[in-house]
Design a protein around this motif. Sequence first.
Motif, short mmCIF file in Angstrom:
data_model
loop_
_atom_site.label_atom_id
_atom_site.label_comp_id
_atom_site.label_asym_id
_atom_site.label_seq_id
_atom_site.Cartn_x
_atom_site.Cartn_y
_atom_site.Cartn_z
N GLN A 91 0.82 -1.22 0.00
CA GLN A 91 0.00 0.00 0.00
C GLN A 91 0.85 1.27 0.00
O GLN A 91 0.56 2.22 0.71
N CYS A 92 1.91 1.27 -0.81
CA CYS A 92 2.81 2.42 -0.89
C CYS A 92 2.63 3.15 -2.21
O CYS A 92 2.04 2.63 -3.16
N VAL A 93 3.17 4.36 -2.28
CA VAL A 93 3.23 5.13 -3.51
C VAL A 93 4.70 5.33 -3.85
O VAL A 93 5.45 5.89 -3.04
N LEU A 94 5.11 4.85 -5.02
CA LEU A 94 6.47 5.03 -5.53
C LEU A 94 6.32 5.71 -6.89
O LEU A 94 6.01 5.07 -7.89
N GLU A 113 2.69 -5.49 -3.07
CA GLU A 113 1.25 -5.67 -3.25
C GLU A 113 0.48 -4.41 -2.88
O GLU A 113 0.84 -3.69 -1.96
N GLY A 114 -0.56 -4.16 -3.66
CA GLY A 114 -1.48 -3.06 -3.37
C GLY A 114 -0.86 -1.69 -3.42
O GLY A 114 -1.30 -0.78 -2.73
N SER A 115 0.16 -1.49 -4.26
CA SER A 115 0.89 -0.22 -4.30
C SER A 115 0.68 0.50 -5.63
O SER A 115 0.28 -0.09 -6.63
N GLU A 116 0.97 1.80 -5.62
CA GLU A 116 0.94 2.65 -6.81
C GLU A 116 2.38 2.84 -7.27
O GLU A 116 3.21 3.38 -6.53
N ILE A 117 2.69 2.39 -8.49
CA ILE A 117 4.03 2.50 -9.04
C ILE A 117 3.88 3.20 -10.39
O ILE A 117 3.49 2.57 -11.38
N TYR A 123 11.69 2.71 -15.32
CA TYR A 123 10.87 1.51 -15.11
C TYR A 123 10.10 1.61 -13.80
O TYR A 123 10.50 2.32 -12.88
N GLY A 124 9.04 0.81 -13.72
CA GLY A 124 8.34 0.68 -12.45
C GLY A 124 9.10 -0.27 -11.53
O GLY A 124 9.65 0.12 -10.52
N CYS A 137 -1.56 -7.27 -7.40
CA CYS A 137 -2.60 -6.27 -7.12
C CYS A 137 -2.04 -4.84 -6.99
O CYS A 137 -2.41 -4.10 -6.07
N ASN A 138 -1.16 -4.45 -7.90
CA ASN A 138 -0.59 -3.11 -7.90
C ASN A 138 -1.14 -2.31 -9.07
O ASN A 138 -1.58 -2.88 -10.07
N ASN A 139 -1.07 -1.00 -8.99
CA ASN A 139 -1.35 -0.13 -10.12
C ASN A 139 0.00 0.34 -10.65
O ASN A 139 0.65 1.19 -10.04
N ILE A 140 0.43 -0.24 -11.76
CA ILE A 140 1.73 0.08 -12.36
C ILE A 140 1.43 0.75 -13.70
O ILE A 140 0.96 0.10 -14.64
N CYS A 141 1.66 2.07 -13.78
CA CYS A 141 1.25 2.78 -14.98
C CYS A 141 2.12 4.03 -15.23
O CYS A 141 2.76 4.55 -14.32
N ASN A 142 2.11 4.46 -16.49
CA ASN A 142 2.74 5.70 -16.92
C ASN A 142 4.22 5.81 -16.59
O ASN A 142 4.73 6.91 -16.39
#
Length: 155
Positions: A91-94, A113-117, A123-124, A137-142
């Motif tokens: 549940q982190c933001v990187l 898991e469950g993080s914003e990358i 790279y993510g 279950c991560n959001n890996i985008c942009n």
Amino acid sequence: DQSVHIRPEANANVVLSGHGGKAVVTCRALGVFISSLTLSQTGGDKSLRGRETVRAVSVFEGSLTITKCTVWSERGIGVMVADRGSLVVKQCVLEGNGKCALLSSDGGNLTCEGSEIKANRMYGIVCQSGGKAVVTCNNICNNHAVGVLVHRPGA
């Protein structure tokens, strides 16, 4: 219980920052837990690569769990895990790291898991040279290159 927990008081906004290419946190012990902090690192030589790369957090031995944190390195890597290190990111933001958000290399073990990358300059997540990673279950985008890079698996 010999574990170490680092967390702010309720509703406090705490930032741990480093400058000049030095890591904000270097973990060398088992059972270290960091939660609800901002870990930011600025400066350093952006031309460095591999284990010499500038980073906010290093885990080369021991175990570190980071939960609900924001991690950022202006010119390098958010968190690097290698050798006998074990890292769990939840549940982190990187975001906006100079190279990549997370790097697992040379036998390091990463679980994320469950993080914003997102929006990292290269790279993510990178898993290379014998590093291990479980990413769920991560959001890996942009990210500017690719979201997840696996290369040189046995090097």
